[in-house]
Design a protein around this motif. Structure first.
Motif, PDB file in Angstrom:
ATOM      1  N   ARG A  71       0.833  -1.208   0.000  1.00  0.00           N
ATOM      2  CA  ARG A  71       0.000   0.000   0.000  1.00  0.00           C
ATOM      3  C   ARG A  71       0.862   1.251   0.000  1.00  0.00           C
ATOM      4  O   ARG A  71       1.790   1.363   0.799  1.00  0.00           O
ATOM      5  N   LEU A 100      -5.216  -4.860   9.269  1.00  0.00           N
ATOM      6  CA  LEU A 100      -5.615  -5.870   8.299  1.00  0.00           C
ATOM      7  C   LEU A 100      -6.145  -7.090   9.021  1.00  0.00           C
ATOM      8  O   LEU A 100      -5.522  -7.612   9.948  1.00  0.00           O
ATOM      9  N   GLU A 122      -8.078  -0.453  -2.532  1.00  0.00           N
ATOM     10  CA  GLU A 122      -8.394  -1.726  -1.902  1.00  0.00           C
ATOM     11  C   GLU A 122      -9.045  -2.628  -2.941  1.00  0.00           C
ATOM     12  O   GLU A 122      -9.794  -2.174  -3.807  1.00  0.00           O
ATOM     13  N   SER A 167      -9.868  -8.672   1.715  1.00  0.00           N
ATOM     14  CA  SER A 167      -9.444  -7.636   0.774  1.00  0.00           C
ATOM     15  C   SER A 167      -7.946  -7.417   0.944  1.00  0.00           C
ATOM     16  O   SER A 167      -7.367  -7.772   1.967  1.00  0.00           O
ATOM     17  N   PRO A 180      -4.824  -4.379   0.300  1.00  0.00           N
ATOM     18  CA  PRO A 180      -4.513  -3.006  -0.078  1.00  0.00           C
ATOM     19  C   PRO A 180      -3.699  -2.988  -1.361  1.00  0.00           C
ATOM     20  O   PRO A 180      -2.833  -3.832  -1.580  1.00  0.00           O
TER      21      PRO A 180
END
Length: 451
Positions: free
Chosen positions: A211, A227, A326, A370, A372
């Protein structure tokens, strides 16, 4: 060399000419210690001062770089040619990342070999472990260079005889190397395509730079993100540092690249398809993205025997900005309320990651819902085509050339707005995702270097 370093001595002149094999016991001897230096300026003072530690690190790093040159010459005999070795050193002195050495040396190593290069096969063994060790020995920054004791424990030297627990960096390297080897086979059957999609999914999950920082937090330390409900992880902002460069397209999970059994109105042979990303200013997240597709338009009916044709280049320019994003992923709970189903590759990766073999590799207690990603926002698209020769057949032929290129290459390379996000990046590999979910895998290109 490790013995010398353990006793506080650096050789400083490690070359193949200074290494000998004893005729008595066949042991390797390092000779010519006339320029050997002590790590410490004052032999009586063994204090770990900052100056002494810097001197020690510098001298060890210099010796290890010399060991890297020796290893390269021993394994890749082509480098014994002074002309080729000079180009090899020039490539490193220009600041190129040593992890791209395989991409740079591949045309040289396969130039005069019809059955395969022995040195290339040695370095490719064990998921490309040899290239990994060579890149660590020749790292540009001395702080990144591997030490003797760590090199002796490297999987390339230990091999299958001694079991070595691989680090996460080695696992990432192996995944990328295997994906590159599969694409080089160019036999895209169903099993191979599924295998490549699986490796790309694993690389995305193990991305070390998952990210980028948001634009408001640039230059203010790493970003914290939570996360999977676990502890907070910190991701350094390496996307902006690693993205700039020239990337060569290796494979697309959404479209077969190259000629097929179709009967097109005009035969076009695709060459290198590259994505060049430049960062005009280091003060913001703006990027300029250029897609370059080299091709050869083969006129006439004798194209099976004559591939010269008219060479050209299709270029697509765009400006882009980078921000954090995301991507919904894998977990059924995250997709609740949506009608989108999972692809076959996603189902297969869930099954494989649930097995005991992969459970030891993936550092997650549960699969993420999900991930990043680095989101790319592109605009101001400009398309141009240049030919090395004057096209005498008219505009219709030029239109057919463009249409055939669009059929053969992934749409993301022609319409850059179809690129949604970047899901993996390191010093040599890049994975981008398109709007239709397909993945494009790139390797950092050295095609501009004169071989």
């Amino acid at each position: 060399v490790n013995y010398l370093h353990c006793h506080g001595i650096a050789h400083t002149e490690l070359r193949l000419e200074n290494v000998h094999i004893s005729p008595v016991d066949r042991h390797i001897k390092v000779g010519i210690l006339g320029n050997a230096a002590d790590f410490y300026e004052d032999g009586s003072n063994r204090s770990a001062s900052d100056s002494n530690m810097d001197r020690r690190q510098m001298m060890i790093a210099f010796d290890m770089r010399c060991v890297g040159f020796m290893m390269a010459k021993m394994v890749l005999r082509e480098l014994m040619d002074p002309v080729i070795f000079t180009k090899f050193k020039t490539f490193l002195m220009k600041g190129n990342d040593p992890s791209c050495l395989r991409e740079f040396l591949l045309p040289i190593l396969t130039r005069n070999s019809a059955t395969g290069n022995i040195g290339l096969q040695i370095l490719d063994r064990n998921w490309g472990a040899g290239w990994n060790l060579l890149s660590l020995l020749l790292a540009a920054k001395r702080s990144k260079r591997i030490s003797c004791i760590d090199a002796l424990r490297h999987p390339f030297l230990c091999g299958p005889r001694w079991r070595v627990v691989p680090s996460m960096d080695i696992i990432r390297w192996g995944l990328g190397s295997t994906a590159v080897r599969i694409t080089e086979e160019y036999i895209y059957r169903t099993a191979q395509r599924d295998r490549l999609a699986h490796f790309i999914e694993l690389m995305e999950m193990l991305n070390p730079h998952s990210r980028p920082k948001s634009q408001t937090s640039l230059g203010h330390g790493p970003v914290e993100l939570e996360l999977l409900g676990q502890a907070k992880f910190e991701y350094p902002n390496n996307w902006l540092e690693l993205l700039p460069g020239k990337w060569r397209l290796l494979y697309s999970t959404g479209r077969h690249i190259g000629l097929t059994l179709r009967q097109p109105p005009l035969r076009v042979l695709i060459g290198d398809a590259c994505l060049t990303i430049a960062r005009p200013s280091k003060s913001n997240t703006s990027l300029s993205v250029t897609s370059e597709i080299g091709f050869t338009a083969m006129m006439g009916h004798d194209w099976p025997h004559n591939k010269r044709g008219i060479k050209g280049k299709l270029q697509v320019n765009s400006s882009s900005s980078l921000k954090a994003g995301e991507r919904l992923y894998l977990n059924d709970m995250a997709m609740e309320g949506f009608s989108l189903g999972q692809s076959n590759s996603e189902k297969s990766i869930i099954e494989k990651l649930s097995s005991r073999k992969w459970r030891k590799v993936i550092p997650f207690t549960e699969l993420p819902s999900s991930l990043p990603v680095a989101k790319l926002l592109l605009d101001n698209i400009e398309v141009s085509m240049t030919l090395d020769e004057t096209l005498k057949q008219g505009v219709d032929v030029a239109i057919n050339i463009v249409q055939e290129i669009r059929i053969q290459i992934p749409p993301e390379m022609f319409e850059l707005t179809n690129i949604v996000c970047g899901t993996y990046v390191d010093s040599r590999m890049l994975v981008l995702r398109g709007v239709n979910g397909s993945a494009l895998i790139f390797t950092r290109s050295c095609v501009n270097e004169e071989l």
